[in-house]
Design a protein around this motif. Sequence first.
Motif, PDB file in Angstrom:
ATOM      1  N   GLU A   5      -7.087  -9.771   8.846  1.00  0.00           N
ATOM      2  CA  GLU A   5      -7.776  -8.651   8.301  1.00  0.00           C
ATOM      3  C   GLU A   5      -8.188  -7.626   9.259  1.00  0.00           C
ATOM      4  OE1 GLU A   5     -11.215 -10.283   6.096  1.00  0.00           O
ATOM      5  OE2 GLU A   5      -9.993 -11.317   4.666  1.00  0.00           O
ATOM      6  N   GLU A   6      -8.422  -8.173  10.548  1.00  0.00           N
ATOM      7  CA  GLU A   6      -8.703  -7.211  11.628  1.00  0.00           C
ATOM      8  C   GLU A   6      -7.405  -6.310  11.978  1.00  0.00           C
ATOM      9  OE1 GLU A   6     -10.766  -5.105  13.933  1.00  0.00           O
ATOM     10  OE2 GLU A   6     -11.806  -6.362  12.778  1.00  0.00           O
ATOM     11  N   TRP A   7      -6.265  -6.995  11.895  1.00  0.00           N
ATOM     12  CA  TRP A   7      -4.990  -6.214  12.321  1.00  0.00           C
ATOM     13  C   TRP A   7      -4.782  -5.609  11.007  1.00  0.00           C
ATOM     14  CZ3 TRP A   7      -1.152  -6.466  15.903  1.00  0.00           C
ATOM     15  CH2 TRP A   7      -1.440  -7.282  16.937  1.00  0.00           C
ATOM     16  N   ILE A   8      -4.954  -5.688   9.730  1.00  0.00           N
ATOM     17  CA  ILE A   8      -4.711  -4.987   8.780  1.00  0.00           C
ATOM     18  C   ILE A   8      -5.606  -3.558   8.724  1.00  0.00           C
ATOM     19  CG2 ILE A   8      -5.033  -4.465   6.202  1.00  0.00           C
ATOM     20  CD1 ILE A   8      -4.074  -7.243   5.903  1.00  0.00           C
ATOM     21  N   ARG A   9      -6.934  -3.740   9.020  1.00  0.00           N
ATOM     22  CA  ARG A   9      -8.057  -2.636   9.231  1.00  0.00           C
ATOM     23  C   ARG A   9      -7.475  -1.790  10.427  1.00  0.00           C
ATOM     24  NH1 ARG A   9     -11.986  -6.642   8.015  1.00  0.00           N
ATOM     25  NH2 ARG A   9     -12.232  -7.351  10.242  1.00  0.00           N
ATOM     26  N   SER A  10      -7.037  -2.185  11.690  1.00  0.00           N
ATOM     27  CA  SER A  10      -6.807  -1.550  12.729  1.00  0.00           C
ATOM     28  C   SER A  10      -5.446  -0.695  12.431  1.00  0.00           C
ATOM     29  CB  SER A  10      -6.195  -2.502  14.124  1.00  0.00           C
ATOM     30  OG  SER A  10      -7.660  -3.326  14.332  1.00  0.00           O
ATOM     31  N   ALA A  11      -4.430  -1.212  11.547  1.00  0.00           N
ATOM     32  CA  ALA A  11      -3.212  -0.661  11.173  1.00  0.00           C
ATOM     33  C   ALA A  11      -3.455   0.474  10.158  1.00  0.00           C
ATOM     34  CB  ALA A  11      -2.297  -1.710  10.580  1.00  0.00           C
ATOM     35  N   ILE A  12      -4.328   0.284   9.321  1.00  0.00           N
ATOM     36  CA  ILE A  12      -4.549   1.507   8.272  1.00  0.00           C
ATOM     37  C   ILE A  12      -5.408   2.461   9.126  1.00  0.00           C
ATOM     38  CG2 ILE A  12      -5.983   1.977   6.201  1.00  0.00           C
ATOM     39  CD1 ILE A  12      -5.480  -1.000   5.379  1.00  0.00           C
ATOM     40  N   GLN A  71       6.393   1.899  13.432  1.00  0.00           N
ATOM     41  CA  GLN A  71       5.530   2.517  14.449  1.00  0.00           C
ATOM     42  C   GLN A  71       4.213   1.984  14.756  1.00  0.00           C
ATOM     43  OE1 GLN A  71       5.472   6.446  12.546  1.00  0.00           O
ATOM     44  NE2 GLN A  71       7.460   7.017  13.378  1.00  0.00           N
ATOM     45  N   VAL A  72       3.230   1.593  13.769  1.00  0.00           N
ATOM     46  CA  VAL A  72       2.007   0.966  13.804  1.00  0.00           C
ATOM     47  C   VAL A  72       2.279  -0.412  14.543  1.00  0.00           C
ATOM     48  CG1 VAL A  72       1.878  -0.469  11.710  1.00  0.00           C
ATOM     49  CG2 VAL A  72      -0.191   0.537  12.857  1.00  0.00           C
ATOM     50  N   LEU A  73       3.051  -1.222  14.265  1.00  0.00           N
ATOM     51  CA  LEU A  73       3.399  -2.343  14.874  1.00  0.00           C
ATOM     52  C   LEU A  73       3.362  -2.186  16.398  1.00  0.00           C
ATOM     53  CD1 LEU A  73       5.564  -4.495  12.375  1.00  0.00           C
ATOM     54  CD2 LEU A  73       3.125  -5.349  13.506  1.00  0.00           C
ATOM     55  N   THR A  74       4.480  -1.360  16.822  1.00  0.00           N
ATOM     56  CA  THR A  74       4.389  -0.988  18.140  1.00  0.00           C
ATOM     57  C   THR A  74       3.316  -0.466  18.909  1.00  0.00           C
ATOM     58  OG1 THR A  74       6.838  -0.300  17.940  1.00  0.00           O
ATOM     59  CG2 THR A  74       5.681   0.598  19.633  1.00  0.00           C
ATOM     60  N   ALA A  75       2.464   0.334  18.305  1.00  0.00           N
ATOM     61  CA  ALA A  75       0.938   0.912  18.720  1.00  0.00           C
ATOM     62  C   ALA A  75       0.154  -0.192  18.838  1.00  0.00           C
ATOM     63  CB  ALA A  75       0.740   2.062  17.850  1.00  0.00           C
ATOM     64  N   LEU A  92       0.601  -1.092  -0.107  1.00  0.00           N
ATOM     65  CA  LEU A  92      -0.062   0.152  -0.119  1.00  0.00           C
ATOM     66  C   LEU A  92       0.965   1.208   0.039  1.00  0.00           C
ATOM     67  CD1 LEU A  92      -2.993  -1.052   2.457  1.00  0.00           C
ATOM     68  CD2 LEU A  92      -2.949  -0.876  -0.027  1.00  0.00           C
ATOM     69  N   GLY A  93       2.254   1.154   0.093  1.00  0.00           N
ATOM     70  CA  GLY A  93       3.310   2.317  -0.053  1.00  0.00           C
ATOM     71  C   GLY A  93       3.695   2.798   1.313  1.00  0.00           C
ATOM     72  N   TYR A  94       3.315   2.246   2.399  1.00  0.00           N
ATOM     73  CA  TYR A  94       3.513   2.650   3.681  1.00  0.00           C
ATOM     74  C   TYR A  94       5.187   2.281   3.722  1.00  0.00           C
ATOM     75  CZ  TYR A  94      -1.221   3.485   4.970  1.00  0.00           C
ATOM     76  OH  TYR A  94      -2.277   4.025   4.921  1.00  0.00           O
ATOM     77  N   THR A  95       6.042   2.992   4.591  1.00  0.00           N
ATOM     78  CA  THR A  95       7.309   2.861   4.828  1.00  0.00           C
ATOM     79  C   THR A  95       7.772   1.934   5.981  1.00  0.00           C
ATOM     80  OG1 THR A  95       7.536   4.934   6.330  1.00  0.00           O
ATOM     81  CG2 THR A  95       7.931   5.360   4.012  1.00  0.00           C
ATOM     82  N   ASN A  96       8.871   1.520   6.018  1.00  0.00           N
ATOM     83  CA  ASN A  96       9.390   0.681   6.979  1.00  0.00           C
ATOM     84  C   ASN A  96       9.144   1.450   8.394  1.00  0.00           C
ATOM     85  OD1 ASN A  96      10.138  -1.478   5.394  1.00  0.00           O
ATOM     86  ND2 ASN A  96      12.071  -0.935   5.006  1.00  0.00           N
ATOM     87  N   GLU A  97       9.551   2.674   8.364  1.00  0.00           N
ATOM     88  CA  GLU A  97       9.430   3.323   9.504  1.00  0.00           C
ATOM     89  C   GLU A  97       7.836   3.489   9.930  1.00  0.00           C
ATOM     90  OE1 GLU A  97      10.765   7.787  11.476  1.00  0.00           O
ATOM     91  OE2 GLU A  97      10.883   7.416   9.428  1.00  0.00           O
ATOM     92  N   GLU A  98       6.883   3.639   9.047  1.00  0.00           N
ATOM     93  CA  GLU A  98       5.533   3.811   9.545  1.00  0.00           C
ATOM     94  C   GLU A  98       5.198   2.270  10.099  1.00  0.00           C
ATOM     95  OE1 GLU A  98       3.935   7.312   6.481  1.00  0.00           O
ATOM     96  OE2 GLU A  98       4.182   5.289   5.704  1.00  0.00           O
ATOM     97  N   ILE A  99       5.496   1.210   9.392  1.00  0.00           N
ATOM     98  CA  ILE A  99       5.174   0.026   9.852  1.00  0.00           C
ATOM     99  C   ILE A  99       5.548  -0.353  11.174  1.00  0.00           C
ATOM    100  CG2 ILE A  99       5.572  -2.601   9.377  1.00  0.00           C
ATOM    101  CD1 ILE A  99       5.405  -1.531   6.148  1.00  0.00           C
TER     102      ILE A  99
END
Length: 216
Positions: free
Chosen positions: A203-210, A185-189, A176-183
């Motif tokens: 799919e729930e993880w993906i929805r929450s991440a986006i 950050q979202v994994l930590t959150a 989807l174009g997100y950077t490693n740094e953004e990924i």
Amino acid sequence: MISYLKGKKVEIVKNTQNRLFLILEVNNIGYEMQIYSRFARQLDVEQDELLQVFTHLQIQEDKQILYGFPTLVERDLFRQLTAVSGIGMQLAIALIDTLGISELVGAIVTSNIPTLTKTPGVGKKTAERIALELKTKLAEWHKISNISGVEVQQPDAVFAPKPEIKEDLEMTLLALGYTNEEIEQVLTALSQDNQLLKNNNVEEWIRSAIAWLSGE
């Protein structure tokens, strides 16, 4: 072999693959080198200031790629990582960018697999291979290098999604174009959400991440 370049920063650009490149002018020649976001954030310097960048040159059949590092230590660690079977240049860059020198070396030396897998693209098996192949080498490398400010220590324990969920989530976000740094950050959150950690629905993880990345 180019050990380092010393010149003036012209600009930092990002290509279509979200990779960062520093343009460094040395004696009226502009050198393009790939760097990582952690390094780019340090480059808040005036354009007339001289900047020393340690380099690694990768030569392929159809192109040459120059990689830039702020210190000799990071350049040498990069080379140690790429010597591991299955670890390419981009994955080595991602490891250094995600964890930083101290946490990365500490995680490898202490075989802290959960910490290593915080890096996008690094699954459990890859993390185990890195630790297996570099644990002894880096422990000795750290001793003989006498690196001030780099302490080998056990990183704090982390909570994370299951490896298969993490891998699918990272691949989707990268696509989807997100950077490693953004990924990172979202994994930590999201890993602080106890309810979500119990959820095995990717799919729930993906929805929450986006949603988190979109600020919703």
